[in-house]
Design a protein around this motif. Structure first.
Motif, PDB file in Angstrom:
ATOM      1  N   UNK A  43     -40.926 -31.511  75.651  1.00  0.00           N
ATOM      2  CA  UNK A  43     -41.169 -30.185  75.096  1.00  0.00           C
ATOM      3  C   UNK A  43     -42.544 -30.106  74.441  1.00  0.00           C
ATOM      4  N   UNK A  44     -43.057 -28.895  74.328  1.00  0.00           N
ATOM      5  CA  UNK A  44     -44.320 -28.627  73.654  1.00  0.00           C
ATOM      6  C   UNK A  44     -44.006 -28.248  72.211  1.00  0.00           C
ATOM      7  N   UNK A  45     -44.232 -29.170  71.289  1.00  0.00           N
ATOM      8  CA  UNK A  45     -43.876 -28.936  69.890  1.00  0.00           C
ATOM      9  C   UNK A  45     -44.643 -27.769  69.296  1.00  0.00           C
ATOM     10  N   UNK A  46     -45.923 -27.670  69.606  1.00  0.00           N
ATOM     11  CA  UNK A  46     -46.736 -26.595  69.038  1.00  0.00           C
ATOM     12  C   UNK A  46     -46.266 -25.225  69.516  1.00  0.00           C
ATOM     13  N   UNK A  47     -45.866 -25.131  70.778  1.00  0.00           N
ATOM     14  CA  UNK A  47     -45.370 -23.859  71.300  1.00  0.00           C
ATOM     15  C   UNK A  47     -44.043 -23.491  70.657  1.00  0.00           C
ATOM     16  N   UNK A  48     -43.200 -24.475  70.455  1.00  0.00           N
ATOM     17  CA  UNK A  48     -41.922 -24.217  69.789  1.00  0.00           C
ATOM     18  C   UNK A  48     -42.141 -23.692  68.373  1.00  0.00           C
ATOM     19  N   UNK A  49     -43.086 -24.297  67.666  1.00  0.00           N
ATOM     20  CA  UNK A  49     -43.389 -23.829  66.317  1.00  0.00           C
ATOM     21  C   UNK A  49     -43.923 -22.399  66.343  1.00  0.00           C
ATOM     22  N   UNK A  50     -44.837 -22.137  67.269  1.00  0.00           N
ATOM     23  CA  UNK A  50     -45.422 -20.791  67.365  1.00  0.00           C
ATOM     24  C   UNK A  50     -44.351 -19.764  67.676  1.00  0.00           C
ATOM     25  N   UNK A  51     -43.423 -20.095  68.568  1.00  0.00           N
ATOM     26  CA  UNK A  51     -42.348 -19.161  68.921  1.00  0.00           C
ATOM     27  C   UNK A  51     -41.474 -18.822  67.713  1.00  0.00           C
ATOM     28  N   UNK A  52     -41.361 -19.769  66.783  1.00  0.00           N
ATOM     29  CA  UNK A  52     -40.541 -19.550  65.588  1.00  0.00           C
ATOM     30  C   UNK A  52     -41.349 -18.986  64.422  1.00  0.00           C
ATOM     31  N   UNK A  77     -33.647 -24.109  68.965  1.00  0.00           N
ATOM     32  CA  UNK A  77     -34.335 -23.859  70.245  1.00  0.00           C
ATOM     33  C   UNK A  77     -34.732 -25.154  70.924  1.00  0.00           C
ATOM     34  N   UNK A  78     -35.220 -26.102  70.141  1.00  0.00           N
ATOM     35  CA  UNK A  78     -35.626 -27.378  70.723  1.00  0.00           C
ATOM     36  C   UNK A  78     -34.431 -28.099  71.333  1.00  0.00           C
ATOM     37  N   UNK A  79     -33.312 -28.126  70.616  1.00  0.00           N
ATOM     38  CA  UNK A  79     -32.115 -28.793  71.133  1.00  0.00           C
ATOM     39  C   UNK A  79     -31.612 -28.111  72.397  1.00  0.00           C
ATOM     40  N   UNK A  80     -31.676 -26.776  72.412  1.00  0.00           N
ATOM     41  CA  UNK A  80     -31.199 -26.024  73.577  1.00  0.00           C
ATOM     42  C   UNK A  80     -32.095 -26.251  74.790  1.00  0.00           C
ATOM     43  N   UNK A  81     -33.408 -26.156  74.594  1.00  0.00           N
ATOM     44  CA  UNK A  81     -34.332 -26.300  75.722  1.00  0.00           C
ATOM     45  C   UNK A  81     -34.362 -27.735  76.247  1.00  0.00           C
ATOM     46  N   UNK A  82     -34.162 -28.690  75.362  1.00  0.00           N
ATOM     47  CA  UNK A  82     -34.155 -30.099  75.783  1.00  0.00           C
ATOM     48  C   UNK A  82     -32.794 -30.527  76.324  1.00  0.00           C
ATOM     49  N   UNK A  83     -31.789 -29.654  76.114  1.00  0.00           N
ATOM     50  CA  UNK A  83     -30.412 -30.009  76.452  1.00  0.00           C
ATOM     51  C   UNK A  83     -30.029 -31.324  75.786  1.00  0.00           C
ATOM     52  N   UNK A  84     -30.431 -31.396  74.505  1.00  0.00           N
ATOM     53  CA  UNK A  84     -30.199 -32.602  73.720  1.00  0.00           C
ATOM     54  C   UNK A  84     -29.485 -32.212  72.419  1.00  0.00           C
ATOM     55  N   UNK A  85     -28.154 -32.268  72.408  1.00  0.00           N
ATOM     56  CA  UNK A  85     -27.424 -31.874  71.200  1.00  0.00           C
ATOM     57  C   UNK A  85     -27.691 -32.775  69.999  1.00  0.00           C
ATOM     58  N   UNK A  86     -28.232 -33.978  70.248  1.00  0.00           N
ATOM     59  CA  UNK A  86     -28.522 -34.904  69.149  1.00  0.00           C
ATOM     60  C   UNK A  86     -29.988 -34.845  68.732  1.00  0.00           C
TER      61      UNK A  86
END
Length: 351
Positions: A43-52, A77-86
């Protein structure tokens, strides 16, 4: 032990929600290791932050206050997009006491774990305005209940797992790596795969509970903390209680970390930089911009603590030497004569 074996006190509401127009804030340290786990998940951490609506600066400035709701949103959002519940649990794997900022100064030197937890309850607002922690007795057990005091917002699964995991890590620092709570509770349902939860907590897990938090033996909370230093504890309490002692200046952050790390013999500029999430040169550059240096801040902390240890008068020279991060009592003696004009043994016992 299972969840059914524990008699839980019922509470109609998990916590008092914040006023509708208030904006609860949290230190950006809540996002420690977010970028690292995001990268591992592609995932793109910076984009995730900007989206939030979060600034990229929160990845490098742990003391920046940001919206707690936005932090919850970016975790979900990160957990959902990564399909990583942990996702949040992976962030919590390497959490340190320093991640809770100035609060760590008080927590580390409390005489018992109960005192440490009560200090967290008292000063938690300095780290997270949207989190409430309460200690609730239940027979020979204690429930450490954690409530996110948000009236509306995104799903809170990841945020709940992060705060429970962070609390678990803090308790482990006091009770040792082998310690396990009696039960780890989550208000949300279980994911399809709970192997990550079992690896982190190594204890009984319960999902769909009335609260999120930990259940531990009451006796665990009363065990003495062998590393407690009452002089440092009083010093830290003064720092937190006096608003003039709290500052956004870079030197103030370095000052706090030096107090935290000095008695453990790990106080080097490289280690401080690591805790701040930057490199050594950045620490030196920012301190220089404030007209100081790492060695100057270190010396200031030593002078302040030495003054308190002299007034306390209960620790021998060799012990004070170690607490101030000197390699040997002779090094402390040379420094003491230079700073105070007299030999250290004239004011501290050599026994």
């Amino acid at each position: 032990m299972t969840f059914r074996d524990i008699e839980l006190p019922f509470r109609d509401t998990p916590g008092k929600p914040l006023e509708p127009h208030s904006i609860p804030l949290v230190r950006a340290a809540a996002l420690t290791h977010f970028a690292e786990v995001a990268q591992q998940c592609g995932l793109d951490a910076l984009q995730l932050l900007a989206d939030a609506g979060l600034p990229s600066r929160c990845l490098e400035d742990p003391d920046l206050k940001v919206s707690a709701r936005a932090v919850c949103q970016v975790l979900e959002r990160a957990a959902e997009r990564a399909r990583e519940p942990a996702f949040a649990l992976r962030m919590a794997q390497q959490r340190r006491l320093s991640n809770i900022g100035p609060l760590a100064l008080v927590v580390r030197d409390q005489p018992t774990l109960r005192d440490a937890l009560e200090s967290i309850v008292r000063y938690l607002h300095l780290h997270n305005e949207a989190l409430g922690i309460s200690l609730e007795p239940s027979g020979d057990l204690v429930l450490i209940r954690e409530d996110l005091l948000l009236d509306v917002g995104p799903g809170l699964r990841q945020a709940h797992e992060l705060v429970v995991a962070a609390t678990y890590k803090v308790l482990g620092l006091f009770l040792g790596a082998a310690w396990r709570p009696r039960l780890v509770c989550f208000a949300h349902g279980a994911p399809a795969d709970i192997s990550a939860h079992r690896r982190l907590f190594g204890a009984e897990l319960a999902f769909g509970c009335e609260f999120s938090g930990l259940v531990c033996a009451a006796a665990d909370l009363t065990a003495p903390n062998p590393g407690a230093d009452p002089v440092l504890a009083r010093y830290a309490l003064q720092m937190l209680s006096d608003p003039r002692q709290r500052s956004a200046a870079w030197s103030a952050r370095v000052h706090e970390l030096i107090v935290l790390m000095l008695p453990r013999g790990h106080c080097r500029v490289e280690r401080v930089a690591q805790h701040l999430g930057v490199d050594r040169r950045t620490v030196c550059r920012r301190l220089a911009a404030e007209g100081t240096s790492f060695s100057a801040v270190l010396d200031q902390v030593r002078v302040e603590l030495m003054t308190r240890y002299r007034a306390d008068g209960r620790r021998p020279l060799a012990e004070v030497s170690a607490l101030l991060g000197f390699s040997a009592p002779s090094a402390l003696s040379r420094w003491h004569r230079q700073r105070f004009g007299v030999a250290a043994r004239t004011s501290i016992s050599v026994n």
